[in-house]
Write an enzyme that holds these catalytic residues in place. Structure first.
Site, PDB file in Angstrom:
ATOM      1  N   TYR A 106       0.826  -1.195   0.000  1.00  0.00           N
ATOM      2  CA  TYR A 106       0.000   0.000   0.000  1.00  0.00           C
ATOM      3  C   TYR A 106       0.870   1.260   0.000  1.00  0.00           C
ATOM      4  CZ  TYR A 106      -2.679   3.758   2.065  1.00  0.00           C
ATOM      5  OH  TYR A 106      -3.220   4.985   2.326  1.00  0.00           O
ATOM      6  N   ARG A 153       2.023   8.416  12.958  1.00  0.00           N
ATOM      7  CA  ARG A 153       1.734   9.665  13.686  1.00  0.00           C
ATOM      8  C   ARG A 153       0.247   9.998  13.683  1.00  0.00           C
ATOM      9  NH1 ARG A 153       3.436  14.292  10.119  1.00  0.00           N
ATOM     10  NH2 ARG A 153       1.465  13.619   9.180  1.00  0.00           N
ATOM     11  N   ARG A 163     -10.940   6.252   9.393  1.00  0.00           N
ATOM     12  CA  ARG A 163      -9.975   5.609   8.485  1.00  0.00           C
ATOM     13  C   ARG A 163      -9.028   4.718   9.279  1.00  0.00           C
ATOM     14  NH1 ARG A 163      -9.814  11.320   6.585  1.00  0.00           N
ATOM     15  NH2 ARG A 163      -8.084  11.573   8.045  1.00  0.00           N
ATOM     16  N   PHE A 223      16.132  18.718  -1.354  1.00  0.00           N
ATOM     17  CA  PHE A 223      14.761  18.312  -1.667  1.00  0.00           C
ATOM     18  C   PHE A 223      14.457  16.938  -1.074  1.00  0.00           C
ATOM     19  CE2 PHE A 223      11.586  16.505  -4.607  1.00  0.00           C
ATOM     20  CZ  PHE A 223      10.680  17.556  -4.730  1.00  0.00           C
TER      21      PHE A 223
END
Length: 352
Positions: A106, A153, A163, A223
């Site tokens: 997932y 978290r 959910r 980045f």
């Protein structure tokens, strides 16, 4: 810059389709499977969405036009990742995350593929060596580490929204229902479950360090590195912390700024990660069921993050360049935070 921007907008549009609960499954599944093909259909748009981000679907011809203006090598990457992610989204629409293997799968669909796509863009631009885009295992780990951190978290927020993203294989050892972990009388078992999931996520850290050690371009390094050090700091704050089940655990703003300023080369990142895994190590309860596994993964991270360990920064940069790089780092973190939230939102709506 343009390729990354369009990559984000395409995935945001795909996410919006997945998020939209007003679209029947018999319509949504084919839409997700075929979405990548709309990149080459100048007039395609979707005007029936009720989602807050529906503008990306209503104005999709603008996005697809800019996509077709990109170099072919960028188009191929974005289209391929969009296709694979759409298929993955469709797979998990009515499917719970049961096993740890499915958790990895997932997270691969929703974040690992983003890491793989970005890595391929970095290499295609020739800002980075070809190995960065070719080593999909490492790029996947970059995404999985961030996504697992978000899922861990956000336990309480996800519960309040109905959910569930924690893998049943793990939480079922600690409670009959995932929601039971939020009950005060179950707090000890809840924290043990939390610690096991954090231990699972920490296994990606050596891959993260190997990936970052290969980067040559300062802008690309910032980045990629900033979200990773934010994630390890977040896991250290969450480890063995009952507050995860009572509210929101976040790193302080000053702490976040310091991490952004410091994470400019591989040695600095190694030092940051070493600091936070030591913080985790000091908090490991001797009675925790995952105690030994947590100690082992911390030891493996220490081995690759100690000062003088094999991975070294390839370049040193002038203070003037670094001050410019800091501005880019701030913009990069803002972008990745938005991308992370977008990814979370889409999955949260579908199952997550």
């Amino acid at each position: 810059r343009h390729a990354v921007c369009i990559f984000y907008l395409v995935l945001r549009a795909l996410d919006t389709v997945e998020d939209d609960m007003s679209i029947p499954l018999d319509v949504k599944v084919p839409m997700l499977h075929e979405f990548h093909s709309h990149l080459y259909q100048p007039d395609w748009k979707y005007t029936e969405s009720k989602e807050k981000d529906r503008q990306v679907l209503e104005d999709f011809p603008t996005i697809s036009m800019e996509f077709r203006n990109l170099s072919k090598v960028y188009q191929e990457v974005i289209s391929d990742i969009c296709h694979k992610m759409g298929v993955g989204m469709a797979e998990f629409l009515e499917k719970k995350v049961d096993s740890q293997h499915e958790w990895d799968k997932y997270c691969h669909y929703v974040a690992g593929l983003v890491g793989i796509g970005l890595s391929r863009l970095f290499s295609a631009s020739e800002l980075e060596d070809s190995i960065v885009g070719q080593d999909t295992d490492l790029a996947n780990s970059m995404g999985l580490f961030l996504q697992k951190t978000n899922i861990i978290r956000d336990y309480l927020e996800d519960q309040l929204e109905g959910r569930e993203f924690w893998p049943r294989e793990v939480w079922s050892r600690y409670a009959k229902k995932l929601s039971d972990l939020a009950k005060p009388e179950n707090i000890d078992m809840a924290v043990q479950c939390l610690n096991e999931l954090i231990t699972n996520a920490l296994h990606h850290v050596p891959d993260v360090l190997t990936y970052l050690s290969r980067l040559k371009n300062q802008s690309v390094f910032n980045f990629c590195a900033i979200p990773q050090v934010m994630a390890i700091a977040t896991l250290a704050a969450c480890y063995n912390n009952q507050q995860v089940f009572r509210g929101v655990v976040k790193i302080r703003k000053g702490q976040a700024v310091t991490l952004m300023m410091d994470a400019t080369n591989i040695q600095a990142v190694k030092a940051i990660i070493y600091q936070y895994v030591e913080e985790i190590y000091q908090k490991i309860p001797s009675t925790d069921p995952s105690c030994n596994k947590t100690q082992q993964v911390v030891a493996s991270i220490r081995a690759v993050s100690l000062p003088g360990s094999p991975m070294a920064s390839r370049h040193h940069y002038s203070p003037i360049y670094l001050s410019c790089a800091m501005l880019l780092a701030a913009l990069s973190w803002q972008y990745l935070s938005t991308l992370s939230r977008a990814t979370e939102e889409y999955l949260q709506a579908g199952d997550k």
